[in-house]
Design a protein around this motif. Structure first.
Motif, PDB file in Angstrom:
ATOM      1  N   THR A  94       0.720  -1.306  -0.179  1.00 23.98           N
ATOM      2  CA  THR A  94      -0.063  -0.065  -0.037  1.00 23.98           C
ATOM      3  C   THR A  94       0.914   1.218  -0.230  1.00 23.98           C
ATOM      4  O   THR A  94       0.439   2.428   0.070  1.00 23.98           O
ATOM      5  CB  THR A  94      -0.731  -0.117   1.297  1.00 23.98           C
ATOM      6  OG1 THR A  94      -0.166  -0.037   2.373  1.00 23.98           O
ATOM      7  CG2 THR A  94      -2.078  -1.096   1.122  1.00 23.98           C
ATOM      8  N   GLU A  95       2.158   0.988  -0.097  1.00 21.84           N
ATOM      9  CA  GLU A  95       3.070   2.326  -0.225  1.00 21.84           C
ATOM     10  C   GLU A  95       2.647   3.279  -1.424  1.00 21.84           C
ATOM     11  O   GLU A  95       2.324   2.458  -2.518  1.00 21.84           O
ATOM     12  CB  GLU A  95       4.545   1.842  -0.216  1.00 21.84           C
ATOM     13  CG  GLU A  95       4.996   1.430   1.129  1.00 21.84           C
ATOM     14  CD  GLU A  95       4.564  -0.123   1.371  1.00 21.84           C
ATOM     15  OE1 GLU A  95       4.065  -0.749   0.503  1.00 21.84           O
ATOM     16  OE2 GLU A  95       5.005  -0.714   2.263  1.00 21.84           O
ATOM     17  N   THR A  96       2.908   4.306  -1.381  1.00 17.16           N
ATOM     18  CA  THR A  96       2.594   5.197  -2.460  1.00 17.16           C
ATOM     19  C   THR A  96       3.178   4.695  -3.633  1.00 17.16           C
ATOM     20  O   THR A  96       2.431   5.023  -4.681  1.00 17.16           O
ATOM     21  CB  THR A  96       2.829   6.763  -2.015  1.00 17.16           C
ATOM     22  OG1 THR A  96       1.923   7.036  -0.933  1.00 17.16           O
ATOM     23  CG2 THR A  96       2.550   7.538  -3.320  1.00 17.16           C
ATOM     24  N   GLU A  97       4.543   4.474  -3.592  1.00 17.72           N
ATOM     25  CA  GLU A  97       5.079   4.112  -4.796  1.00 17.72           C
ATOM     26  C   GLU A  97       4.460   2.913  -5.608  1.00 17.72           C
ATOM     27  O   GLU A  97       4.456   2.900  -6.849  1.00 17.72           O
ATOM     28  CB  GLU A  97       6.638   3.951  -4.959  1.00 17.72           C
ATOM     29  CG  GLU A  97       6.947   2.887  -3.904  1.00 17.72           C
ATOM     30  CD  GLU A  97       7.137   3.399  -2.484  1.00 17.72           C
ATOM     31  OE1 GLU A  97       7.904   2.702  -1.794  1.00 17.72           O
ATOM     32  OE2 GLU A  97       6.683   4.291  -2.139  1.00 17.72           O
ATOM     33  N   VAL A 100       1.127   3.940  -7.106  1.00 19.73           N
ATOM     34  CA  VAL A 100       1.444   4.840  -8.440  1.00 19.73           C
ATOM     35  C   VAL A 100       1.936   3.794  -9.519  1.00 19.73           C
ATOM     36  O   VAL A 100       1.397   4.026 -10.729  1.00 19.73           O
ATOM     37  CB  VAL A 100       2.577   5.774  -8.097  1.00 19.73           C
ATOM     38  CG1 VAL A 100       2.821   6.586  -9.544  1.00 19.73           C
ATOM     39  CG2 VAL A 100       2.067   6.903  -7.116  1.00 19.73           C
TER      40      VAL A 100
END
Length: 319
Positions: A94-97, A100
């Motif tokens: 679920t980390e932003t990178e 994205v």
């Protein structure tokens, strides 16, 4: 090869996950909801099943051994026949990178693990509605003989195309499914930017840009329809046949087959020499055939013959 899938009663979902428990959980929930469910346990199998079956939506695990979900998505989006399929990523990341990366690879949505079937079903149904509408629009265009495709202008990449568009491109050009023919790509680079500027400035174009290619008595025309993105255009294609018009002229004016061909090319503005080159005869022979045509039509000049022919064909089309 996969068996033919009947899409008249059910939508097709492809689930891609290397964890059997996840596959079983989702398969049972989707099957109970009435979907036709296909499964793949690794990236290579996902590519094969997606290309063969062209599912309506794909649930794609982001992290798998070998070819991961991001790469699968990029490859599917690069293929014209699968580029339109909505992809929903399944990921424990679920980390932003990572989120994205999922969208950059072509995903329309994502769900997080552990999988909650009710949430997945709700996401699928939301995206399926848009997919159904897009599929119906493509099928409607094909049914009326107007094939369509979307092309990215900067690199000539075909982003999606209707089945009829794919068939026509294969018939007229020797080019990969995912890339527009070189001649078409060059025309788009010359034409689309100026039209985009006119539309952005609110200036109506003086004429709708059309590019036509001829092949063995038939023509395939491409019309710039509308932009679908900053660098993307929707094109509408239509095939027309010289032979149909020649047959109509021949029958209407009781001409011989060759006289019908000569009259048709007169209507198209060709000179006797041009017509001779097209039909493989001499200008003198074409001139003699024109004399016979004039007598049958009751006219004295090629201009009068062309005018009468165009008028009569227009009346036939209106019937």
């Amino acid at each position: 090869m996969l068996e033919h899938l009947d899409r008249s009663r059910t939508d097709v979902v492809l689930i891609v996950d290397d964890v059997p428990d996840n596959l079983s959980l989702l398969h049972d929930a989707l099957d109970e909801a009435g979907y036709t469910v296909l499964v793949a346990t690794h990236g290579e199998a996902a590519m094969q099943r997606a290309t063969q079956a062209v599912p309506d939506i794909i649930l794609l695990d982001a992290i798998m051994p070998g070819m991961d979900g991001f790469e699968v998505a990029r490859r599917l989006k690069a293929q014209a026949e699968t580029s339109h399929i909505p992809i929903v990523f399944m990921t424990g990341l679920t980390e932003t990178e990572h989120v994205v990366a999922a969208f950059q690879a072509g995903g329309v949505d994502y769900v997080t693990k552990p999988i909650r079937p009710r949430e997945v079903m709700a996401r699928i149904e939301a995206h399926m509605q848009s997919a159904r509408q897009a599929r119906q629009a493509r099928n409607a265009l094909d049914a009326f003989g107007h094939a369509s495709l979307t092309v990215r202008i900067s690199d000539g990449r075909v982003l999606w195309q209707t089945p009829l568009a794919r068939k026509l491109l294969q018939t007229y050009f020797d080019a990969p499914d995912s890339v527009a023919p070189a001649e078409l790509a060059d025309w788009l680079l010359q034409t689309a930017p100026a039209l985009s500027r006119d539309l952005a400035a609110g200036r109506p174009p003086s004429a709708v840009p059309v590019w036509t290619v001829n092949q063995a008595g038939s023509r395939l025309s491409f019309t710039l329809h509308q932009p679908t993105g900053d660098d993307e255009w929707l094109l509408v294609m239509q095939e027309s046949s010289d032979q149909a018009a020649i047959d109509a002229l021949t029958q209407e004016f009781k001409l011989t087959t060759r006289e019908g061909e000569v009259l048709y090319w007169v209507v198209r503005g060709k000179t006797n020499r041009d017509i001779g080159d097209i039909l493989g005869s001499s200008p003198a022979t074409v001139k003699k055939q024109l004399e016979h045509i004039f007598a049958k039509l009751g006219v004295e000049t090629r201009t009068a013959a062309a005018g009468l022919a165009m008028s009569r064909v227009a009346q036939l089309k209106a019937r």
